[in-house]
Write an enzyme that holds these catalytic residues in place. Structure first.
Site, PDB file in Angstrom:
ATOM      1  N   MET A   5       0.831  -1.216   0.000  1.00 52.53           N
ATOM      2  CA  MET A   5       0.000   0.000   0.000  1.00 52.53           C
ATOM      3  C   MET A   5       0.865   1.265   0.000  1.00 52.53           C
ATOM      4  O   MET A   5       0.610   2.198  -0.766  1.00 52.53           O
ATOM      5  CB  MET A   5      -0.954   0.012   1.198  1.00 52.53           C
ATOM      6  CG  MET A   5      -2.096  -0.975   1.123  1.00 52.53           C
ATOM      7  SD  MET A   5      -3.271  -0.627  -0.219  1.00 52.53           S
ATOM      8  CE  MET A   5      -4.101   0.848   0.397  1.00 52.53           C
TER       9      MET A   5
ATOM     10  N   ASN B  77      11.686   2.928   4.679  1.00 53.17           N
ATOM     11  CA  ASN B  77      11.108   1.716   5.247  1.00 53.17           C
ATOM     12  C   ASN B  77      12.030   1.211   6.339  1.00 53.17           C
ATOM     13  O   ASN B  77      13.248   1.413   6.275  1.00 53.17           O
ATOM     14  CB  ASN B  77      10.950   0.652   4.150  1.00 53.17           C
ATOM     15  CG  ASN B  77      10.114  -0.515   4.620  1.00 53.17           C
ATOM     16  OD1 ASN B  77       8.906  -0.368   4.822  1.00 53.17           O
ATOM     17  ND2 ASN B  77      10.730  -1.658   4.828  1.00 53.17           N
TER      18      ASN B  77
ATOM     19  N   SER C 249      13.100  -1.740   7.115  1.00 56.19           N
ATOM     20  CA  SER C 249      14.202  -2.509   6.519  1.00 56.19           C
ATOM     21  C   SER C 249      14.445  -1.946   5.120  1.00 56.19           C
ATOM     22  O   SER C 249      13.515  -1.714   4.353  1.00 56.19           O
ATOM     23  CB  SER C 249      13.842  -3.992   6.457  1.00 56.19           C
ATOM     24  OG  SER C 249      12.805  -4.174   5.516  1.00 56.19           O
TER      25      SER C 249
ATOM     26  N   VAL D 200       1.817   1.885   7.787  1.00 49.31           N
ATOM     27  CA  VAL D 200       2.235   0.621   8.415  1.00 49.31           C
ATOM     28  C   VAL D 200       1.006  -0.048   9.023  1.00 49.31           C
ATOM     29  O   VAL D 200      -0.092   0.495   8.994  1.00 49.31           O
ATOM     30  CB  VAL D 200       3.332   0.847   9.491  1.00 49.31           C
ATOM     31  CG1 VAL D 200       4.562   1.495   8.880  1.00 49.31           C
ATOM     32  CG2 VAL D 200       2.808   1.689  10.661  1.00 49.31           C
TER      33      VAL D 200
ATOM     34  N   ALA E  73      -1.874  -1.142  11.272  1.00 53.53           N
ATOM     35  CA  ALA E  73      -2.588  -0.383  12.305  1.00 53.53           C
ATOM     36  C   ALA E  73      -2.258  -0.951  13.681  1.00 53.53           C
ATOM     37  O   ALA E  73      -2.039  -2.152  13.829  1.00 53.53           O
ATOM     38  CB  ALA E  73      -4.092  -0.451  12.054  1.00 53.53           C
TER      39      ALA E  73
ATOM     40  N   SER F 135      -9.135   3.990   0.729  1.00 53.27           N
ATOM     41  CA  SER F 135      -9.778   2.758   0.271  1.00 53.27           C
ATOM     42  C   SER F 135      -9.499   2.502  -1.198  1.00 53.27           C
ATOM     43  O   SER F 135      -9.332   3.425  -1.985  1.00 53.27           O
ATOM     44  CB  SER F 135     -11.285   2.822   0.473  1.00 53.27           C
ATOM     45  OG  SER F 135     -11.884   1.641  -0.048  1.00 53.27           O
TER      46      SER F 135
ATOM     47  N   LYS G  51     -14.028   5.915   7.326  1.00 52.08           N
ATOM     48  CA  LYS G  51     -13.456   4.740   6.650  1.00 52.08           C
ATOM     49  C   LYS G  51     -13.955   3.452   7.306  1.00 52.08           C
ATOM     50  O   LYS G  51     -14.239   2.456   6.624  1.00 52.08           O
ATOM     51  CB  LYS G  51     -11.929   4.794   6.662  1.00 52.08           C
ATOM     52  CG  LYS G  51     -11.257   3.524   6.104  1.00 52.08           C
ATOM     53  CD  LYS G  51     -11.586   3.347   4.639  1.00 52.08           C
ATOM     54  CE  LYS G  51     -11.243   2.034   3.968  1.00 52.08           C
ATOM     55  NZ  LYS G  51     -10.404   1.043   4.492  1.00 52.08           N
TER      56      LYS G  51
ATOM     57  N   HIS H 256     -17.376   2.852   6.110  1.00 50.93           N
ATOM     58  CA  HIS H 256     -17.227   2.372   4.726  1.00 50.93           C
ATOM     59  C   HIS H 256     -16.994   0.856   4.733  1.00 50.93           C
ATOM     60  O   HIS H 256     -17.609   0.107   3.981  1.00 50.93           O
ATOM     61  CB  HIS H 256     -16.061   3.099   4.047  1.00 50.93           C
ATOM     62  CG  HIS H 256     -15.547   2.434   2.802  1.00 50.93           C
ATOM     63  ND1 HIS H 256     -14.773   1.287   2.826  1.00 50.93           N
ATOM     64  CD2 HIS H 256     -15.705   2.720   1.491  1.00 50.93           C
ATOM     65  CE1 HIS H 256     -14.483   0.906   1.597  1.00 50.93           C
ATOM     66  NE2 HIS H 256     -15.033   1.768   0.758  1.00 50.93           N
ATOM     67  N   ASN H 257     -16.106   0.416   5.601  1.00 54.20           N
ATOM     68  CA  ASN H 257     -15.802  -1.019   5.649  1.00 54.20           C
ATOM     69  C   ASN H 257     -16.989  -1.830   6.167  1.00 54.20           C
ATOM     70  O   ASN H 257     -17.227  -2.943   5.697  1.00 54.20           O
ATOM     71  CB  ASN H 257     -14.561  -1.280   6.500  1.00 54.20           C
ATOM     72  CG  ASN H 257     -13.280  -1.024   5.728  1.00 54.20           C
ATOM     73  OD1 ASN H 257     -13.249  -0.181   4.838  1.00 54.20           O
ATOM     74  ND2 ASN H 257     -12.224  -1.739   6.057  1.00 54.20           N
TER      75      ASN H 257
ATOM     76  N   GLU I   4     -19.126  -2.177   3.371  1.00 50.74           N
ATOM     77  CA  GLU I   4     -18.470  -3.155   2.490  1.00 50.74           C
ATOM     78  C   GLU I   4     -18.848  -4.591   2.920  1.00 50.74           C
ATOM     79  O   GLU I   4     -19.183  -5.432   2.086  1.00 50.74           O
ATOM     80  CB  GLU I   4     -16.956  -2.928   2.570  1.00 50.74           C
ATOM     81  CG  GLU I   4     -16.069  -3.966   1.904  1.00 50.74           C
ATOM     82  CD  GLU I   4     -14.570  -3.657   2.143  1.00 50.74           C
ATOM     83  OE1 GLU I   4     -14.136  -2.515   1.888  1.00 50.74           O
ATOM     84  OE2 GLU I   4     -13.844  -4.559   2.611  1.00 50.74           O
TER      85      GLU I   4
ATOM     86  N   ARG J  78     -40.537  -3.824  31.742  1.00 46.95           N
ATOM     87  CA  ARG J  78     -39.454  -3.199  32.509  1.00 46.95           C
ATOM     88  C   ARG J  78     -40.005  -2.528  33.757  1.00 46.95           C
ATOM     89  O   ARG J  78     -39.405  -2.560  34.829  1.00 46.95           O
ATOM     90  CB  ARG J  78     -38.699  -2.180  31.650  1.00 46.95           C
ATOM     91  CG  ARG J  78     -37.892  -2.805  30.518  1.00 46.95           C
ATOM     92  CD  ARG J  78     -37.202  -1.747  29.655  1.00 46.95           C
ATOM     93  NE  ARG J  78     -36.183  -1.028  30.392  1.00 46.95           N
ATOM     94  CZ  ARG J  78     -36.225   0.261  30.685  1.00 46.95           C
ATOM     95  NH1 ARG J  78     -37.256   0.986  30.293  1.00 46.95           N
ATOM     96  NH2 ARG J  78     -35.259   0.820  31.356  1.00 46.95           N
TER      97      ARG J  78
HETATM   98  C1  6PG Z   1     -10.531  -0.912   1.359  1.00 45.89           C
HETATM   99  C2  6PG Z   1     -10.773  -2.172   2.164  1.00 45.89           C
HETATM  100  C3  6PG Z   1      -9.604  -2.557   3.004  1.00 45.89           C
HETATM  101  C4  6PG Z   1      -9.871  -3.739   3.923  1.00 45.89           C
HETATM  102  C5  6PG Z   1     -10.067  -5.027   3.208  1.00 45.89           C
HETATM  103  C6  6PG Z   1     -10.110  -6.260   4.078  1.00 45.89           C
HETATM  104  O1  6PG Z   1     -11.318  -0.008   1.575  1.00 45.89           O
HETATM  105  O2  6PG Z   1      -9.610  -0.844   0.552  1.00 45.89           O
HETATM  106  O3  6PG Z   1     -11.853  -1.944   3.016  1.00 45.89           O
HETATM  107  O4  6PG Z   1      -9.274  -1.457   3.768  1.00 45.89           O
HETATM  108  O5  6PG Z   1      -8.809  -3.880   4.769  1.00 45.89           O
HETATM  109  O6  6PG Z   1     -11.195  -4.965   2.432  1.00 45.89           O
HETATM  110  O7  6PG Z   1     -11.004  -6.204   5.123  1.00 45.89           O
HETATM  111  P1  6PG Z   1     -11.343  -7.514   5.975  1.00 45.89           P
HETATM  112  O8  6PG Z   1     -10.081  -8.332   6.062  1.00 45.89           O
HETATM  113  O9  6PG Z   1     -11.777  -7.056   7.312  1.00 45.89           O
HETATM  114  O10 6PG Z   1     -12.398  -8.239   5.212  1.00 45.89           O
END
Ligand code: 6PG
Length: 476
Positions: free
Chosen positions: A13, A32, A34, A74, A76, A128, A182, A185-186, A189, A446
């Site tokens: 990335m 980097n 290394s 790097v 997370a 992403s 983000k 977003h995931n 996803e 309740r």
């Molecule tokens: C993106 C993706 C990415 C994510 C993978 C794997 O936006 O490019 O969301 O960031 O890390 O899709 O996610 P999982 O391993 O949790 O399925």
């Protein structure tokens, strides 16, 4: 030459982001931990632009023009903290540190606060689009100070994906806002992927269709409202034949879905905020169920199904039903995700523009899709829209498919085919539109066992009934 921007962390990335920057004419400092990765970047791609390689962090920092702009790419977590710790003493007031990894937003808030105290800007940015996006134009979701965006924004917009000439990058909001968006977003996803997987399973079991036949159905769907990256790659994956066995590739892959955690974070946060993101939650739990190996072994062949055969009389009508159910469920997942963004934005004072988020997701990212334009338009009509589903376009588009959606979920239930995301999204739809919910009974229960009080439909105030006494009602 003094570098305009630097990238540290040159796994795929980071390497691709650095190349993207260099290809856009920026002089890019690269580093980097290394040295081998730095060397191979220069050896393989040094001719794509101007790179300034460094071996030590000191050299790397010294090679940057001020205010320095350093992108950290790097893993997370602890690795990010370690890099920040090494960088900070070498930086000067006004420098900008950008974390472009998939950080958890509370970490970003903590890091931003710590660096702000030292006079540094910390930008937690969602990126992403995977490897391909990083190289050719990702969707970029930067948080942090507005001041830092003034310096950094033009560069990030430059290297981001473009849709109709509009960059898929905009300022999201303060501190953790970028990484938060983000994360959602995931989550979306995950929901999108689970819904597609359920549609595939229904087509497979309902029609007895082969993977190649289903690939063609997805290809056709990709020409309409469902057009998206994930539908497109689904067709590709389903067309793939395993070289070793000659079977469809999808049939030789072990059916246990993994995750790196962003979907789980989304659900955890939604629980904290009290936002019902049921589609995303079911998608996350569906991955967990698939990986529950001992439980699946105990249940397989043991739990009675008492299910009927899955009989489809009209093939084309069934395919269209599944398509409509998929679209409606997908809208629910987005509607819920945008609710979560609104809730977090209000809680944290982020002031996130939801329409702008849909706009920067139109290209570059994993959930890029044609229908995101519709979401942007909905928030342009009403920036404070309380429910995406209630926007005039979506009430029409989803309303159109509701009967089909019900048929699909009902047929699947009768046939014993799990559709957790389809079914929970439909339940959400019916729940949120209900005139009256059985939550009234929950409140009464309740109050019965814990004197937790209730409100009435006919007058203001808070009440309690003396359940164990004379059952008279008092104002609480
Ligand atoms: C993106 C993706 C990415 C994510 C993978 C794997 O936006 O490019 O969301 O960031 O890390 O899709 O996610 P999982 O391993 O949790 O399925």
């Amino acid at each position: 030459p003094a570098a305009q921007i630097g990238v540290t962390g040159l796994a795929v990335m980071g390497r691709n982001l650095a190349r993207n920057l260099a290809r856009h004419g920026y002089t890019v400092a690269v580093h980097n931990r290394s040295q081998a990765k730095t060397d191979s970047l220069i050896a393989d791609h040094g001719d794509e632009g101007t790179f300034v390689p460094s071996v030590t962090t000191e050299e790397f920092v010294a090679s940057l023009e001020r205010p320095r702009k350093v992108i950290i790419m790097v893993k997370a977590g602890a690795a990010t903290d370690a890099v920040i710790e090494e960088l900070v003493p070498l930086l000067d007031e006004g420098d900008i540190v950008i974390d472009a990894g998939n950080a958890h937003f509370p970490d970003t808030r903590r890091r931003e606060a710590a660096l702000r105290e030292k006079g540094l800007h910390f930008v937690g940015s969602g990126v992403s689009g995977g490897e391909e996006g990083a190289l050719n134009g990702p969707s970029i979701m930067p948080g942090g100070s507005r001041e830092s965006y003034e310096v950094l924004g033009p560069i990030l917009e430059d290297i981001s994906a473009k849709v109709d000439g509009v960059p898929c990058c905009t300022y999201v909001g303060p501190d953790g806002a970028g990484h938060f968006v983000k994360m959602v977003h995931n989550g979306i996803e995950y929901a999108d992927m689970q819904l597609i997987a359920e549609a595939y399973d229904l087509l497979k079991q309902g029609l007895g269709a082969s993977a190649a036949e289903i690939a063609d159905i997805f290809r056709t769907w990709n020409e309409g409202d469902l057009e998206s990256f994930l539908i497109e790659i689904t067709a590709e994956v389903l067309s793939q034949v395993d070289a070793e066995t000659g079977s469809a590739f999808v049939d030789v892959v072990l059916d246990q879905a993994e995750q790196k955690g962003t979907g789980r974070w989304t659900v955890q946060n939604a629980l904290d905020l009290g936002v019902p993101i049921t589609g995303i939650a079911e998608a996350t739990f569906a991955r967990a169920l698939s990986g529950s190996v001992p439980q699946r072994e105990a249940a397989r062949g043991t739990l009675p199904a008492h299910a009927g055969a899955f009989e489809v009389s009209d093939r084309d009508a069934f395919i269209e039903d599944v398509r409509l159910a998929l679209y409606a469920s997908k809208v629910v997942a987005y509607s819920q995700g945008f609710d979560q963004i609104a809730a977090a934005s209000a809680e944290n004072g982020w002031d996130i523009d939801r329409g702008a988020m849909a706009r920067i997701w139109r290209g570059g990212c994993i959930i890029r899709a044609r229908f995101l334009n519709r979401i942007t338009e909905a928030y342009e009509r009403d920036a404070e829209l309380p429910l995406l589903l209630a926007d005039e376009y979506f009430t029409g588009a989803v309303g159109n498919g509701v009967a089909a959606w019900r048929r699909v979920v009902a047929q699947a239930a009768l046939a014993g085919i799990p559709t957790p995301a389809f079914a929970s999204s439909l339940s959400y739809y019916d729940g949120v539109r209900a005139e009256r919910l059985p939550a009234a009974l929950i409140q009464a229960q309740r109050d019965f066992f814990g004197a937790h009080t209730y409100k009435r439909v006919d007058k203001p105030g808070t009440f309690h009934t003396e359940w164990s006494g004379d059952r008279a009602e008092h104002t609480a």
